[in-house]
Design a protein around this motif. Structure first.
Motif, PDB file in Angstrom:
ATOM      1  N   ASP A   1     -39.140  13.909  25.226  1.00 53.67           N
ATOM      2  CA  ASP A   1     -38.369  14.569  24.552  1.00 53.67           C
ATOM      3  C   ASP A   1     -38.989  15.156  23.385  1.00 53.67           C
ATOM      4  O   ASP A   1     -38.495  16.028  22.489  1.00 53.67           O
ATOM      5  CB  ASP A   1     -37.028  14.098  24.037  1.00 53.67           C
ATOM      6  N   ARG A   2     -40.484  15.026  23.199  1.00 48.57           N
ATOM      7  CA  ARG A   2     -41.230  15.519  22.195  1.00 48.57           C
ATOM      8  C   ARG A   2     -42.203  16.658  22.827  1.00 48.57           C
ATOM      9  O   ARG A   2     -42.368  16.470  24.044  1.00 48.57           O
ATOM     10  CB  ARG A   2     -42.152  14.341  21.671  1.00 48.57           C
ATOM     11  N   LEU A   3     -42.496  17.500  22.114  1.00 50.80           N
ATOM     12  CA  LEU A   3     -43.417  18.679  22.391  1.00 50.80           C
ATOM     13  C   LEU A   3     -44.869  18.173  22.320  1.00 50.80           C
ATOM     14  O   LEU A   3     -45.361  17.256  21.357  1.00 50.80           O
ATOM     15  CB  LEU A   3     -43.471  19.814  21.381  1.00 50.80           C
ATOM     16  N   VAL A   4     -45.600  18.476  23.341  1.00 52.80           N
ATOM     17  CA  VAL A   4     -46.970  17.867  23.722  1.00 52.80           C
ATOM     18  C   VAL A   4     -48.018  19.107  23.948  1.00 52.80           C
ATOM     19  O   VAL A   4     -47.532  19.924  24.864  1.00 52.80           O
ATOM     20  CB  VAL A   4     -47.129  16.477  24.545  1.00 52.80           C
ATOM     21  N   LYS A   5     -49.099  18.986  23.655  1.00 52.45           N
ATOM     22  CA  LYS A   5     -50.046  19.892  24.012  1.00 52.45           C
ATOM     23  C   LYS A   5     -50.990  19.202  25.100  1.00 52.45           C
ATOM     24  O   LYS A   5     -51.466  18.044  24.680  1.00 52.45           O
ATOM     25  CB  LYS A   5     -50.971  20.447  22.982  1.00 52.45           C
ATOM     26  N   VAL A   6     -51.059  19.859  26.220  1.00 51.34           N
ATOM     27  CA  VAL A   6     -51.852  19.017  27.256  1.00 51.34           C
ATOM     28  C   VAL A   6     -53.169  19.892  27.569  1.00 51.34           C
ATOM     29  O   VAL A   6     -52.895  21.069  27.812  1.00 51.34           O
ATOM     30  CB  VAL A   6     -50.985  18.826  28.508  1.00 51.34           C
ATOM     31  N   THR A   7     -54.224  19.136  27.583  1.00 57.26           N
ATOM     32  CA  THR A   7     -55.415  19.749  28.351  1.00 57.26           C
ATOM     33  C   THR A   7     -55.718  19.060  29.473  1.00 57.26           C
ATOM     34  O   THR A   7     -55.831  17.878  29.433  1.00 57.26           O
ATOM     35  CB  THR A   7     -56.725  19.707  27.377  1.00 57.26           C
TER      36      THR A   7
ATOM     37  N   ARG B   1     -42.291  20.106  26.881  1.00 56.10           N
ATOM     38  CA  ARG B   1     -41.587  19.108  26.270  1.00 56.10           C
ATOM     39  C   ARG B   1     -41.527  18.047  27.544  1.00 56.10           C
ATOM     40  O   ARG B   1     -41.239  18.303  28.484  1.00 56.10           O
ATOM     41  CB  ARG B   1     -40.027  19.558  26.017  1.00 56.10           C
ATOM     42  N   ILE B   2     -41.941  16.935  26.954  1.00 59.71           N
ATOM     43  CA  ILE B   2     -41.890  15.741  27.921  1.00 59.71           C
ATOM     44  C   ILE B   2     -40.513  15.439  28.468  1.00 59.71           C
ATOM     45  O   ILE B   2     -39.630  15.127  27.766  1.00 59.71           O
ATOM     46  CB  ILE B   2     -42.667  14.386  27.683  1.00 59.71           C
TER      47      ILE B   2
ATOM     48  N   THR C   1     -43.017  14.889  33.884  1.00 53.57           N
ATOM     49  CA  THR C   1     -42.429  16.143  34.166  1.00 53.57           C
ATOM     50  C   THR C   1     -42.556  16.754  32.712  1.00 53.57           C
ATOM     51  O   THR C   1     -41.877  16.201  31.966  1.00 53.57           O
ATOM     52  CB  THR C   1     -41.064  16.120  34.755  1.00 53.57           C
ATOM     53  N   VAL C   2     -42.912  17.806  32.724  1.00 48.81           N
ATOM     54  CA  VAL C   2     -43.151  18.446  31.373  1.00 48.81           C
ATOM     55  C   VAL C   2     -42.393  19.994  31.438  1.00 48.81           C
ATOM     56  O   VAL C   2     -42.952  20.694  32.412  1.00 48.81           O
ATOM     57  CB  VAL C   2     -44.717  18.619  30.760  1.00 48.81           C
ATOM     58  N   GLU C   3     -41.443  20.406  30.630  1.00 55.12           N
ATOM     59  CA  GLU C   3     -41.027  21.839  30.617  1.00 55.12           C
ATOM     60  C   GLU C   3     -41.785  22.524  29.802  1.00 55.12           C
ATOM     61  O   GLU C   3     -42.021  22.291  28.764  1.00 55.12           O
ATOM     62  CB  GLU C   3     -39.391  21.590  30.213  1.00 55.12           C
TER      63      GLU C   3
END
Length: 171
Positions: free
Chosen positions: A102-108, A118-119, A128-130
């Motif tokens: 439920d936290r926002l994450v920046k993914v590379t 958001r996870i 699964t990330v929205e």
């Protein structure tokens, strides 16, 4: 970092992992830095649901007891600092992803592409990330870097208990 210092840090982590595990705590980082005639031993811990001040106090007592019974730190004096895992630390293990649902994450990704989302759910293999309203499945072994993003103005989730929001009472 010297090979000896890396070995000492690994030995400390090995010695404290099980005693901290009894309290539901995981060792996230062990760092030894020189500070004049002393050293500073910083140990970051984490657990599901987050770390409280009481958890840090219990971890400090536990680690101090383990180190007093061991010669891993040698004769040179040191200061022990126990802290929680910072929000700016990368998500490198499945438990990091799980603890940040439920936290926002920046993914590379390993291919150089990146996105912010958001996870939603995660397991030991993937998450699964929205991303912009679309669910994207991510294999954790294909992630090069993932960092939680700080959100200052996030609206509460529908149905969340108002007591879950950290605000001062007007009373």
């Amino acid at each position: 970092m010297s090979a000896r210092q890396a070995e000492t840090q690994a030995q400390i982590e090995a010695e404290i992992a099980d005693p901290l595990g009894v309290h539901g705590l995981d060792v996230e980082a062990v760092e030894i830095t020189p500070a004049g005639k002393r050293r500073v031993l910083r140990i970051a811990v984490d657990k599901d649901g987050g770390v409280t001040m009481d958890d840090v106090a219990e971890a400090t007592r536990t680690i101090d007891g383990v180190l007093e019974a061991s010669d891993v730190m040698g004769e040179m004096p040191y200061t022990l600092e126990v802290t929680s895992r910072g929000v700016d630390r990368p998500l490198t293990l499945p438990r990091h992803w799980r603890r940040n649902v439920d936290r926002l994450v920046k993914v590379t990704m390993g291919d150089g592409s990146s996105f912010t989302g958001r996870i939603l759910v995660t397991d030991d293999v993937g998450a699964t990330v929205e991303v912009s309203g679309v669910e994207r499945t991510v294999r954790l072994d294909e992630v090069d870097k993932a960092l939680v993003q700080i959100e200052f103005n996030r609206k509460p989730v529908a149905g969340a208990d108002a007591g879950d929001i950290d605000e001062e009472d007007d009373a």
